[in-house]
Design an enzyme around this catalytic site. Structure first.
Site, PDB file in Angstrom:
ATOM      1  N   MET A  64      24.542   8.467   2.385  1.00  0.00           N
ATOM      2  CA  MET A  64      24.190   9.860   2.279  1.00  0.00           C
ATOM      3  C   MET A  64      24.207   9.911   3.844  1.00  0.00           C
ATOM      4  O   MET A  64      25.138  10.732   4.441  1.00  0.00           O
ATOM      5  CB  MET A  64      22.582  10.700   1.714  1.00  0.00           C
ATOM      6  CG  MET A  64      22.592  12.224   2.274  1.00  0.00           C
ATOM      7  SD  MET A  64      23.959  13.201   1.528  1.00  0.00           S
ATOM      8  CE  MET A  64      23.244  13.363   0.733  1.00  0.00           C
ATOM      9  N   GLU A  66       0.759  -1.275   0.217  1.00  0.00           N
ATOM     10  CA  GLU A  66       0.221  -0.163   0.049  1.00  0.00           C
ATOM     11  C   GLU A  66       0.603   1.300  -0.002  1.00  0.00           C
ATOM     12  O   GLU A  66       0.220   2.146  -0.185  1.00  0.00           O
ATOM     13  CB  GLU A  66      -1.163  -0.035   1.124  1.00  0.00           C
ATOM     14  CG  GLU A  66      -2.363  -0.898   1.220  1.00  0.00           C
ATOM     15  CD  GLU A  66      -1.920  -2.474   1.976  1.00  0.00           C
ATOM     16  OE1 GLU A  66      -0.315  -2.727   1.799  1.00  0.00           O
ATOM     17  OE2 GLU A  66      -2.484  -2.796   1.433  1.00  0.00           O
ATOM     18  N   PHE A 119     -11.171  -7.364  14.351  1.00  0.00           N
ATOM     19  CA  PHE A 119      -9.977  -8.104  13.791  1.00  0.00           C
ATOM     20  C   PHE A 119      -9.769  -6.527  12.781  1.00  0.00           C
ATOM     21  O   PHE A 119     -10.840  -6.181  11.902  1.00  0.00           O
ATOM     22  CB  PHE A 119     -10.623  -8.762  12.577  1.00  0.00           C
ATOM     23  CG  PHE A 119      -9.525  -9.642  11.449  1.00  0.00           C
ATOM     24  CD1 PHE A 119      -8.573  -9.963  12.364  1.00  0.00           C
ATOM     25  CD2 PHE A 119      -9.485  -9.417  10.229  1.00  0.00           C
ATOM     26  CE1 PHE A 119      -7.447 -10.096  11.015  1.00  0.00           C
ATOM     27  CE2 PHE A 119      -8.823  -9.506   9.736  1.00  0.00           C
ATOM     28  CZ  PHE A 119      -7.899 -10.138  10.105  1.00  0.00           C
ATOM     29  N   GLN A 120      -8.348  -6.257  11.873  1.00  0.00           N
ATOM     30  CA  GLN A 120      -8.124  -5.697  11.283  1.00  0.00           C
ATOM     31  C   GLN A 120      -8.335  -4.268  10.958  1.00  0.00           C
ATOM     32  O   GLN A 120      -8.855  -3.364  11.189  1.00  0.00           O
ATOM     33  CB  GLN A 120      -7.926  -5.352   9.518  1.00  0.00           C
ATOM     34  CG  GLN A 120      -7.296  -6.843   9.702  1.00  0.00           C
ATOM     35  CD  GLN A 120      -7.579  -7.127   8.656  1.00  0.00           C
ATOM     36  OE1 GLN A 120      -7.994  -6.702   7.494  1.00  0.00           O
ATOM     37  NE2 GLN A 120      -5.990  -7.596   7.462  1.00  0.00           N
TER      38      GLN A 120
HETATM   39  C1  LIG Z   1      12.456   5.478   5.134  1.00  0.00           C
HETATM   40  C2  LIG Z   1      13.667   6.398   5.210  1.00  0.00           C
HETATM   41  N1  LIG Z   1      14.742   5.639   5.739  1.00  0.00           N
HETATM   42  C3  LIG Z   1      15.767   6.135   6.138  1.00  0.00           C
HETATM   43  C4  LIG Z   1      16.195   7.586   5.449  1.00  0.00           C
HETATM   44  C5  LIG Z   1      17.673   8.124   5.813  1.00  0.00           C
HETATM   45  N2  LIG Z   1      18.993   7.975   4.911  1.00  0.00           N
HETATM   46  C6  LIG Z   1      18.518   9.265   3.963  1.00  0.00           C
HETATM   47  S1  LIG Z   1      19.533   8.705   2.525  1.00  0.00           S
HETATM   48  C7  LIG Z   1      19.856   7.166   3.003  1.00  0.00           C
HETATM   49  C8  LIG Z   1      21.068   6.399   2.215  1.00  0.00           C
HETATM   50  C9  LIG Z   1      20.191   5.976   1.222  1.00  0.00           C
HETATM   51  O1  LIG Z   1      20.457   5.395   0.074  1.00  0.00           O
HETATM   52  P1  LIG Z   1      20.999   5.033  -1.172  1.00  0.00           P
HETATM   53  O2  LIG Z   1      19.356   4.736  -1.661  1.00  0.00           O
HETATM   54  O3  LIG Z   1      21.812   4.135  -1.073  1.00  0.00           O
HETATM   55  O4  LIG Z   1      21.282   6.403  -1.760  1.00  0.00           O
HETATM   56  P2  LIG Z   1      22.512   7.078  -1.774  1.00  0.00           P
HETATM   57  O5  LIG Z   1      23.122   7.959  -0.919  1.00  0.00           O
HETATM   58  O6  LIG Z   1      24.036   5.463  -1.550  1.00  0.00           O
HETATM   59  O7  LIG Z   1      23.276   7.306  -3.781  1.00  0.00           O
HETATM   60  C10 LIG Z   1      19.359   6.773   4.134  1.00  0.00           C
HETATM   61  C11 LIG Z   1      18.948   5.756   4.485  1.00  0.00           C
HETATM   62  C12 LIG Z   1      15.717   8.120   4.841  1.00  0.00           C
HETATM   63  N3  LIG Z   1      15.607   9.000   4.429  1.00  0.00           N
HETATM   64  N4  LIG Z   1      14.328   7.343   4.647  1.00  0.00           N
END
Ligand SMILES: Cc1ncc(C[n+]2csc(CCOP(=O)(O)OP(=O)(O)O)c2C)c(N)n1
Ligand SMILES: [Mg+2]
Lengths: 165, 575
Positions: B483, B53, B115-116
């Site tokens: 990041m 979803e 339920f749900q």
């Molecule tokens: C749902 C969610 N969980 C955690 C984060 C924190 N977060 C921001 S960027 C990132 C890393 C993303 O990794 P990737 O998709 O491999 O992108 P990259 O930065 O390596 O290009 C994280 C964990 C987020 N933005 N969204």
């Protein structure tokens, strides 16, 4: 600074929770909150006493206004306004002395003793928060307060100004 | 004459038809089976079955960002509805109109921990514009119609409509009436800016020596880019966009000085810091823009135009607030400027541009690519720009790849750059791209993603197969949560706590397992050729897994707690 906000909103399920949710979500302070339907049953009138500096207050007013159910909000603090709160207080009245003192203090504050038990009096008083505080202090000096309930304040601007649709 | 009677489920579908809805993005379950049955028996609205979803909400969201039409989501009660929460929050943060129809247990069971049963109205209260809890048949058309109106007017946002099972079942029938011309006495969003404020703004602009236009997502949402371009050309001033506002003016326009904020260009942030007047249009001084608010542009007079009064003077005090629709207000401003025979002081203006060009010459958005080194992620985005001739819909996930996409793909048009700016939701990219592809099957739709993000909704590869949605997925695979890793390098002494992925799947095989095409790119010399190949496959989804340099950081980057223009240009090099 303490502010009094008067809010007119749709009398619908969920409206109250939206206001309360907003205050907690945005870490706004609520000192007291009262709400009831108005003479027009489709509307609710709410009074919120809150605290905050001008910037916070501006946000509170705007955020509340943004809620879909809210028709109007005004900050009546700086206007000529009436502020009233209801206090019910149950005090120990075991001795003649305490009974006379409670009666005397109640008279001075223009309150009413509205119920008596074997050893308790229940007193009703209306006024602004300051008056209620003073009354409670005075009672405390003479007897024991067993229970007290305050309504939170309701407020309204004086004169011709009106919060209505 | 007897009036025809309908079930609640039929009313849901009829209401959506009346509102000209083409697609519902959803997933069935107990409480909404009657609606699914009603959907089955008509062919005006197509239902798109996602695999989770959350993806339904992002897909609706992507569809909306690209088309401007309100997206509709349908989910069952309990877990179905709670799975929508992230997508609702994502839409809310970026002011995207959305209507989420959430099933609920029968009214007689509400409150019984049935339920749900989940209080979805309660769960979503802080992340919606409004919600409706239907309790009778007659509530249904009214709630849906109002939900659309509220979602799409004023500052747009998601609206939840809760539909208990017992008002949907065949045993309950009633007459169907829908009012599509909605008036709500407690909801009257401003449209026009106050004329006094417009005059003040025009005067302030006339007297400005170093004016900057700073525009955001509001321009995109209100389809106001033509007007913005006209205004900016009249003012002859520099313009910067927020992450959400990219495409509001063409990324190659000569007055465009790039994105501002945390990973914005030096010239954009410097111009802001040195401006004497800032004209903010449909932007909200987000903390990813301002950096330290205490140090934010202390010498500038700020004119702030926004539809939402709460956005004005929330973080940064506006000297001239103007509440109204940004396109309407811009027209008012243009009229007023022409009334006062506005013409900028050419001498001042040329001095201002000279200064800006010095900052531009620093070329803060740049990187070094050695031919023998691993592919730089920036190079991949540049190649995509070249191959798609800057005319693709680019949907992104969240991370370094998102910033590289924003920096290296100049958008010529609005609604082409689709990303989760406010919430920063990983997992947004693929389903959003699917929503875009559904709306524009003949356009290039790219999902620029990371090895982390793509795995947050990778199951949607199956939906792509079912509905033939051949998006091009380009993973800037740095084998890490880049990041996060970058912050750990810069702020946490290089301690890579849980920021890398040691068990990445073979994405080519994953793509193939779902019935798609997978391509891996390892070497710089095959980059363009293989990417071109991917775009030449028009009828199948292609998953391009590009191995990029895992050590690359996103630059420039604002220095934490600094002013808007205090930036790291490269490792160890300050602005
Ligand atoms: C749902 C969610 N969980 C955690 C984060 C924190 N977060 C921001 S960027 C990132 C890393 C993303 O990794 P990737 O998709 O491999 O992108 P990259 O930065 O390596 O290009 C994280 C964990 C987020 N933005 N969204
Ligand atoms: Mg990564």
């Amino acid at each position: 600074m303490r502010r009094i906000l008067a809010i007119l909103m749709e009398n619908e399920p969920g409206s109250l929770s939206r206001i309360v949710g907003l205050f907690s979500q945005r870490a706004f302070n609520i000192e007291s909150l009262t709400v009831a339907p108005t003479d027009d049953n489709s509307l609710s009138r709410m009074t919120i006493a809150t605290k905050g500096d001008d910037k916070v207050l501006e946000q509170i007013v705007k955020q509340v206004n943004k809620l879909i159910d809210v028709i109007k909000i005004t900050d009546i603090t700086d206007r000529k306004h009436i502020e009233r709160e209801l206090l019910l207080v149950k005090v120990a009245a075991m001795s003649d002395k305490s009974r006379t003192e409670v009666t005397r203090i109640t008279d001075i504050f223009r309150g009413n003793i509205i119920d008596i038990g074997k050893q308790v009096y229940t007193v009703q008083l209306t006024g602004d928060a300051e008056k209620l505080n003073a009354f409670i202090n005075a009672l405390q000096n003479e007897t024991e307060i067993i229970e007290s309930a305050r309504s939170g304040c309701v407020g309204m601007a004086r004169g011709d100004q009106a919060l209505r649709i | 004459m007897t009036t025809e009677l309908f079930t609640g489920a039929e009313m849901v579908v009829k209401s959506l038809s009346a509102l000209k809805v083409k697609y519902i993005f959803g997933y069935p379950g107990g409480s909404v089976l009657d609606i699914y049955d009603a959907i089955f028996q008509q062919d005006e609205i197509e239902h798109i079955l996602v695999r989770h979803e959350q993806a339904a909400t992002h897909m609706a969201d992507g569809y909306t960002r690209a088309t401007g039409e309100v997206g509709v989501v349908l989910a069952t009660s309990g877990p179905g509805a709670t799975n929508c929460v992230t997508g609702i929050a994502t839409a809310y943060m970026d002011s995207i109109p959305m209507v989420v129809l959430a099933g609920q247990v029968a009214t007689s069971l509400i409150g019984n921990d049935a339920f749900q049963e989940t209080d979805i109205v309660g769960c979503t209260r802080p992340i919606i514009k409004h919600s409706f809890s239907c309790r009778t048949l007659a509530d249904i058309p009214d709630a849906i119609s109002k939900a659309f109106y509220i979602a799409s007017t004023g500052r747009p946002g998601p609206v939840v409509v809760e539909l208990p099972k017992d008002i949907l079942i065949p045993q309950n029938k009633g007459p169907f009436n829908i009012e599509t011309d909605i008036k709500i006495r407690s909801y009257n969003p401003n449209i026009k800016g106050h004329s006094k404020q417009i005059k003040k703004a025009a005067q302030t602009i006339s007297n400005a020596k170093r004016l900057v236009v700073y525009s955001g997502g509001g321009i995109v949402l209100s389809d106001a880019s033509e007007l913005l371009t006209k205004l900016v050309e009249t003012l002859k001033a520099p313009i910067t966009n927020t992450l959400m506002g990219l495409g509001g003016i063409s990324g190659t326009h000569k007055q465009f000085i790039g994105m501002l904020g945390m990973h914005g260009s030096l010239e954009a942030n410097k111009s802001m810091a040195n401006a004497d007047v800032i004209l903010a249009l449909g932007a909200r001084f987000d903390d990813r823009v301002t950096n330290n608010v205490e140090k934010f542009c202390p010498n500038a007079t700020i004119i702030h135009v926004d539809i939402d009064p709460t956005s004005i003077s929330k973080t940064i005090n506006a000297h001239i607030p103007i509440v109204g629709l940004v396109d309407v207000v811009m027209q008012q401003l243009l009229d007023e400027l022409s009334d006062i025979n506005f013409s900028p002081d050419e001498a001042e203006l040329s001095q201002w541009w000279q200064q800006i060009n010095l900052w531009r010459n620093v070329k803060s958005i740049s990187y070094d690519q050695d031919v023998n080194e691993k592919i730089k992620p920036q190079r991949v985005v540049e190649a995509l720009y070249k191959i798609t001739q800057g005319d693709a819909y680019v949907c992104s996930d969240v991370g370094q790849h998102q910033m590289f996409a924003a920096q290296y793909y100049p958008f010529a048009k609005p609604r082409r750059w689709i990303n989760s700016g406010g919430a920063g939701t990983m997992g947004f990219g693929l389903p959003a791209a699917m929503g875009v592809k559904l709306a524009f099957p003949d356009k290039h739709v790219i999902c620029i993603t990371g090895d982390g993000s793509i795995q947050m909704n990778i199951q949607e590869l199956s939906t792509c197969k079912q509905y033939n949605l051949p998006v091009v997925i380009v993973t800037l695979n740095n084998r890490s949560l880049g990041m996060v890793r970058q912050w750990q390098d810069m702020v946490y002494g290089g301690r890579h706590s849980s920021s890398y992925m040691e068990s990445l799947p073979d994405f080519v095989k994953v793509a193939e397992a779902y019935g798609h095409v997978g391509i891996q790119i390892d070497n710089l010399d095959e980059l363009e050729e293989k990417l071109t190949q991917a775009f030449n496959i028009k009828d199948r989804l292609v998953f391009v897994d590009v191995m990029v340099d895992e050590k690359e950081h996103v630059y420039p980057m604002q220095i934490r707690t600094g002013a808007v223009d205090e930036m790291w240009l490269k490792k160890g090099v300050k602005s």
